[in-house]
Motif scaffolding. Structure first.
Motif, short mmCIF file in Angstrom:
data_model
loop_
_atom_site.label_atom_id
_atom_site.label_comp_id
_atom_site.label_asym_id
_atom_site.label_seq_id
_atom_site.Cartn_x
_atom_site.Cartn_y
_atom_site.Cartn_z
N GLY A 8 21.74 88.84 130.31
CA GLY A 8 21.43 88.36 128.48
C GLY A 8 20.52 89.74 127.95
N ARG A 9 20.56 90.90 128.64
CA ARG A 9 19.80 92.60 128.77
C ARG A 9 20.51 92.68 127.50
N PRO A 10 20.14 93.26 126.34
CA PRO A 10 20.82 94.52 125.44
C PRO A 10 22.25 94.88 126.08
N VAL A 11 23.07 95.66 125.59
CA VAL A 11 24.26 96.59 125.43
C VAL A 11 22.76 98.07 125.05
N LEU A 12 22.76 98.85 126.47
CA LEU A 12 22.46 100.11 126.47
C LEU A 12 23.63 101.49 126.15
N ILE A 48 26.93 98.77 129.62
CA ILE A 48 26.54 100.69 129.25
C ILE A 48 27.43 101.27 128.84
N VAL A 49 27.76 101.88 127.16
CA VAL A 49 28.41 102.85 125.99
C VAL A 49 27.81 103.56 126.60
N THR A 50 28.60 104.81 126.59
CA THR A 50 28.90 105.93 126.53
C THR A 50 29.88 106.66 125.62
N TYR A 51 29.42 107.85 125.06
CA TYR A 51 30.77 108.48 124.14
C TYR A 51 30.56 109.74 124.17
N ASP A 52 31.18 110.78 123.66
CA ASP A 52 31.67 112.11 122.78
C ASP A 52 31.24 112.10 121.51
N PRO A 53 30.04 112.74 120.84
CA PRO A 53 30.52 113.08 120.16
C PRO A 53 31.32 113.82 119.27
N ARG A 54 30.91 113.45 118.21
CA ARG A 54 32.06 114.20 117.13
C ARG A 54 32.33 116.01 117.42
N GLY A 55 33.79 116.18 117.79
CA GLY A 55 34.12 117.71 117.95
C GLY A 55 33.68 117.95 119.44
N VAL A 56 33.31 116.78 119.88
CA VAL A 56 33.12 116.77 121.68
C VAL A 56 34.29 116.50 123.05
N GLY A 57 34.39 116.78 123.29
CA GLY A 57 35.14 116.22 124.58
C GLY A 57 36.11 115.61 123.76
N GLU A 58 36.52 114.22 124.14
CA GLU A 58 37.75 113.60 123.20
C GLU A 58 37.66 112.92 122.22
N SER A 59 36.60 113.18 121.20
CA SER A 59 36.26 112.62 119.87
C SER A 59 36.47 114.31 119.37
N ARG A 60 37.64 114.07 118.77
CA ARG A 60 38.32 114.48 117.35
C ARG A 60 37.64 114.75 116.04
N LYS A 61 37.23 115.80 115.89
CA LYS A 61 37.05 116.11 113.89
C LYS A 61 38.63 116.18 113.76
N ASP A 111 19.36 98.57 122.76
CA ASP A 111 19.09 99.72 123.41
C ASP A 111 19.71 100.79 124.13
N VAL A 112 18.97 102.28 123.40
CA VAL A 112 19.38 103.31 123.17
C VAL A 112 18.98 104.57 124.12
N PHE A 113 18.79 104.77 124.86
CA PHE A 113 18.48 106.50 126.04
C PHE A 113 18.88 107.45 125.65
N ALA A 114 18.62 108.11 124.91
CA ALA A 114 18.92 109.76 123.93
C ALA A 114 18.27 110.22 124.30
#
Length: 290
Positions: A28-32, A56-69, A99-102
């Motif tokens: 029942g906890r929010p996605v992190l 948990i959701v993680t991602y590559d910001p635009r222009g980083v790793g597999e996230s292409r511009k 929830d977000v840890f940044a």
């Protein structure tokens, strides 16, 4: 290792890569969301492993790793663009509130997200945002960062990264003449001295200036429904990102929360600069549970 599924999301100017790790059991906890900038999903594996009770959701910001511009690959990315990407990512993941840890530049981007879309975030833990605009020595800090950018444009990655490493580890106010000092020898840090001609580095070419120079909307942040926690490292006191966190907390009227270890305290030894991921995860769990 905890299993995850990979996904892509088309956003204006980019195609984002993100990963979803389902909770071990329904809680029942929010996605992190665990986010950084320019750090991508790979940097949060150790932390995700230690929070099995959360989806948990993680991602590559635009222009980083597999996230292409989809535009010019080396063009500058802004906190506003990153925040819009996160807004769309949360909508894709169910709409929130999450929830977000940044961490670091990700903390800057997440603060912009909350200022614009507070309804999407229940709790934000913004760890050591390098918010140079609110430092007591802002003029020296901004000039020093501009100097790193200038070195990168003129001399390439090695000399500029040597300057960057020097300034992020510096304790106390930034010297007024930092930007005029010769760049340290890149070899001291195991960096190449030769200029390969590229200028599209995710940190130095795409995010350095826009992230550190961003002016936050503190009125919107103070009015937000989101619970905002500012984290700082126990071992990074005096460093620019730690001081940025303290300054942001002051503008928000909250006390910063101390986390174990340093700026990257959630890292294991995968990247050669380990923190205390066990202690960090335990502290983050305490903070998120409120």
């Amino acid at each position: 290792m905890r299993e995850f599924k990979t996904h892509t999301l088309e956003v204006p100017g980019a195609v984002l890569h993100y990963e979803v790790r389902e909770a071990a059991e329904p809680s029942g906890r929010p996605v992190l969301l665990l986010i950084g900038s320019p750090m991508g999903a790979a940097g949060f594996v150790a932390l995700a492993e230690r929070l099995p009770e959360r989806t948990i959701v993680t991602y590559d910001p635009r222009g980083v790793g597999e996230s292409r511009k989809t535009g010019e690959p080396g063009e500058e990315s802004t906190p506003e663009q990153h925040a819009d990407d996160l807004h769309r990512l949360i909508a894709e993941a169910g709409g929130g509130p999450v929830d977000v840890f940044a961490s670091s530049g990700g903390a800057v981007n997440a603060l912009v997200l909350v200022a614009r879309h507070p309804e999407q975030v229940r709790t934000l833990v913004a760890h050591e945002p390098p918010a140079a605009q609110v430092l007591p020595d802002r003029e020296q800090a901004l000039a020093a960062i501009q100097g790193i950018s200038r070195t990168y444009r003129q001399d390439g990655l090695g000399p500029a990264m040597a300057q960057f490493i020097t300034i992020v580890g510096l304790k106390g106010d930034i010297p007024a003449d930092f930007a005029d000092r010769p760049a340290p020898d890149p070899a001291m840090f195991g960096l190449p001295a030769e200029d390969d001609g590229s200028r599209d580095d995710a940190l130095l070419g795409q995010n350095l200036i826009s992230c550190t120079h961003h002016e936050h909307d503190f009125d919107a942040l103070r009015a937000a429904s989101t619970r905002i926690v500012i984290g700082v490292g126990a071992e990074s006191a005096g460093e620019m990102a730690h001081r940025g966190g303290v300054a942001v907390a002051g503008r928000l009227g909250v006390e910063p929360v101390t986390f174990p270890s340093n700026h990257g305290g959630f890292l294991d030894d995968t990247f050669g600069m380990p923190g205390d991921p066990d202690g960090f995860a335990a502290r983050l769990r305490e903070v998120l549970e409120g």
